[in-house]
Structure formats: structure tokens, C-alpha cells
Design a protein around this motif. Structure first.
Motif, short mmCIF file in Angstrom:
data_model
loop_
_atom_site.label_atom_id
_atom_site.label_comp_id
_atom_site.label_asym_id
_atom_site.label_seq_id
_atom_site.Cartn_x
_atom_site.Cartn_y
_atom_site.Cartn_z
N GLU A 98 3.74 -8.44 17.98
CA GLU A 98 4.96 -7.68 17.18
C GLU A 98 5.04 -6.60 17.27
OE1 GLU A 98 4.75 -7.95 14.13
OE2 GLU A 98 3.58 -10.02 13.91
N LEU A 99 4.94 -5.35 18.46
CA LEU A 99 5.76 -4.33 18.77
C LEU A 99 6.81 -4.73 19.35
CD1 LEU A 99 2.15 -2.75 20.59
CD2 LEU A 99 3.09 -2.18 18.28
N LEU A 100 6.97 -5.72 20.57
CA LEU A 100 8.39 -5.79 21.23
C LEU A 100 9.39 -5.79 19.58
CD1 LEU A 100 7.08 -7.88 23.97
CD2 LEU A 100 8.23 -6.30 23.38
N ILE A 101 9.00 -6.75 18.94
CA ILE A 101 10.07 -7.45 17.79
C ILE A 101 10.22 -5.80 16.65
CG2 ILE A 101 10.07 -8.29 15.88
CD1 ILE A 101 8.91 -10.14 16.12
N GLU A 102 9.17 -4.99 16.56
CA GLU A 102 9.84 -3.76 16.23
C GLU A 102 10.47 -3.24 16.97
OE1 GLU A 102 9.61 -1.78 12.99
OE2 GLU A 102 8.10 -3.08 12.77
N TRP A 103 10.25 -3.30 18.42
CA TRP A 103 11.17 -2.24 19.23
C TRP A 103 11.86 -2.45 18.80
CZ3 TRP A 103 11.18 2.55 21.34
CH2 TRP A 103 11.61 2.21 22.81
N ARG A 104 12.86 -4.34 19.14
CA ARG A 104 13.82 -4.58 19.55
C ARG A 104 14.75 -3.91 17.77
NH1 ARG A 104 12.19 -10.21 22.14
NH2 ARG A 104 11.52 -9.15 24.00
N GLN A 105 14.04 -3.87 16.71
CA GLN A 105 14.76 -3.78 15.98
C GLN A 105 14.22 -2.67 15.02
OE1 GLN A 105 13.38 -7.37 12.95
NE2 GLN A 105 13.90 -8.86 14.16
N LYS A 106 14.23 -2.06 16.04
CA LYS A 106 14.03 -0.46 15.41
C LYS A 106 15.55 0.23 13.56
CE LYS A 106 14.33 1.34 19.93
NZ LYS A 106 15.02 0.52 20.50
N LYS B 215 -2.06 -9.09 12.52
CA LYS B 215 -1.09 -8.76 11.80
C LYS B 215 -1.37 -7.43 10.90
CE LYS B 215 2.03 -11.37 11.25
NZ LYS B 215 3.26 -10.79 11.32
N ILE B 216 -3.15 -7.27 10.98
CA ILE B 216 -3.55 -6.07 9.93
C ILE B 216 -4.01 -4.80 11.96
CG2 ILE B 216 -6.15 -5.33 9.01
CD1 ILE B 216 -6.61 -7.94 7.74
N ILE B 217 -4.28 -5.19 12.00
CA ILE B 217 -4.33 -3.95 13.59
C ILE B 217 -2.72 -3.45 13.74
CG2 ILE B 217 -4.11 -3.62 15.93
CD1 ILE B 217 -6.53 -6.13 15.99
N TYR B 218 -1.81 -4.62 13.90
CA TYR B 218 -0.21 -3.75 14.02
C TYR B 218 0.03 -3.09 12.84
CZ TYR B 218 4.85 -3.20 13.41
OH TYR B 218 5.95 -3.15 13.76
N ASN B 219 -0.25 -3.38 11.68
CA ASN B 219 0.28 -3.00 10.30
C ASN B 219 -0.73 -1.08 10.28
OD1 ASN B 219 2.26 -4.33 9.06
ND2 ASN B 219 0.78 -6.51 8.21
N THR B 220 -2.04 -1.43 10.54
CA THR B 220 -2.90 -0.05 10.72
C THR B 220 -2.36 0.67 11.43
OG1 THR B 220 -5.10 -1.46 10.14
CG2 THR B 220 -5.00 1.19 10.71
#
Length: 223
Positions: free
Chosen positions: A14-22, A99-104
Motif C-alpha cells: 500500500e505504501l509503495l503504491i501511494e509513493w508511486r502514485q503521488k 487496509k485499516i492500518i494504512y488508512n489510519t
């Protein structure tokens, strides 16, 4: 692969996807800043007085809609093939917990940014900042747990965005009432003991939502 390891792998993904899709995170930051600025123009430029009660209500409205926009993409942006891949190699509990941890984490970051920008632009009448920040953290967890499960349900429907809004608000309202009340106590400078009942109720709501999400998501995942 152990349950903890699955969560770590999924959270890293999740963190990698968010980093790539800023653009997604930048869009959320732009949404927060622009919304706060619109509030500033509405009250300050027109000569109106922003009372502490109004300040509190608008803050949580901004944070709620930020959460709706940020968490909505949890499942809707994932293809059916990717979901099938997760279904094969990961347990549904690991998927929903990650998902919950990432969204938090995302909501805590956006909540702090919102509080910072909001305080700079519209002032900060909060007297007990520690209690207020604790409230933001609990609200971030609550919004994330509720909206992540609703996003999973909405992703199974044709018109997921509308369904998420319809299902989300009735569940969020009791939590939002507690958050606003605790924030009001923090703004009035009351001792934390004065807000203990509301904090316990809010914590109980979060625990119930997390437990139901953990238990019910596997049935949704198989659907």
C-alpha cells in the motif's frame, strides 16, 4: 506465511503504491487546503465571526469528507485480477487489517495537516491541545475502520461511490457526535476526566466496528 508477515507485506505494498502514485495524496492535500481556504473566505472576507462552536463543527466536517475521499479508493481502484491474486495468497483478515492500518496512518497524517492549516488560517481556540489531538487520533481510527469496510462493500456494487455515501453517514453520525463533544471540551479547557465517558464510548464504538469488520470481511471477500 504468518499472519503478521502478510500484514507487513500488504502494508508495504500500500505504501509503495501511494509513493508511486503521488497524485492521490497530493489531491487529498489540495482538497484539505482548498476547503479550509474556502471556509476562510466565507467567514473572514465577509466580516463574519467564527465562533468556537462553528470552528469545531467545520473542522470535523472537513475531516469527515476528507476521510470519505481518501478511504473510498481502498478497494475501488484495485482490479478484479489483483483482488483474485490477493484471495489466493493472503487471508481476508490480513487484507482488511492492512487496509485499516494504512488508512489510519493516512488519516492521521491528513488530520494533522488539516489541523495545522486550519489553525494557521482560521486561528486555534483549543485550550487543551493534548486532548484535541487524542480525539483526532481516535477519530482517524474510527473513520478508517468504518469507511474501509463500507468501501469493501461498495466495491462489489455498480455505483460504489453513491453506495458508500449512503451507507457511510448513518454509521458515522454516532461517532461524529462523540468526536465533536470531546473537541468542545478540549476547546473549553476542561479536564480530561470530564471527557472520560465520551472517550470510553468512542473507544467502544471503534472496538465494536473493528471486531465486526474483522469477523464479517471474510464472508464479503468470498462473495
Amino acid at each position: 506465511m504468518t499472519f503478521t508477515k502478510q500484514i507487513q507485506v500488504l502494508l508495504k505494498k500500500e505504501l509503495l503504491i501511494e509513493w508511486r502514485q503521488k497524485f492521490a495524496l497530493n489531491g487529498m492535500l489540495l482538497y484539505v487546503i482548498s476547503t479550509v481556504y474556502v471556509c476562510y473566505m466565507s467567514f473572514k472576507f465577509r466580516g463574519g465571526e467564527l465562533t468556537p462552536i462553528t470552528w469545531n463543527a467545520i473542522f470535523w466536517i472537513v475531516l469527515l469528507f476528507t476521510a470519505m475521499n481518501a478511504v473510498a479508493k481502498s478497494f475501488m481502484l484495485e482490479s478484479k485480477n489483483r483482488q483474485l491474486y490477493y484471495y489466493v495468497i493472503h487471508s481476508p483478515q490480513a487484507v482488511i487489517v492492512s487496509k485499516i492500518i494504512y488508512n489510519t496512518i493516512l488519516m492521521v497524517f491528513l488530520g494533522m495537516v488539516c489541523l495545522l492549516v486550519y489553525s494557521i488560517v482560521l486561528g486555534n481556540p483549543v485550550q487543551d491541545m493534548g486532548l484535541f489531538i487524542l480525539n483526532v487520533l481516535m477519530g482517524s481510527l474510527g473513520f478508517s475502520s468504518v469507511l474501509t469496510m463500507i468501501a469493501a462493500i461498495a466495491s462489489k456494487a455498480a455505483n460504489g461511490g453513491t453506495l458508500m455515501a449512503v451507507m457511510g453517514f448513518p454509521v458515522i453520525i454516532p461517532m461524529l457526535l462523540m468526536l465533536i463533544k470531546i473537541s468542545k471540551n478540549a476547546m473549553d479547557g476542561l479536564a480530561m476526566s470530564q471527557s472520560l465517558d465520551e472517550i470510553l464510548v468512542l473507544g467502544a464504538i471503534n472496538l465494536v466496528v473493528l471486531a465486526l469488520t474483522y469477523l464479517l470481511f471474510p464472508y464479503l471477500w468470498r462473495g
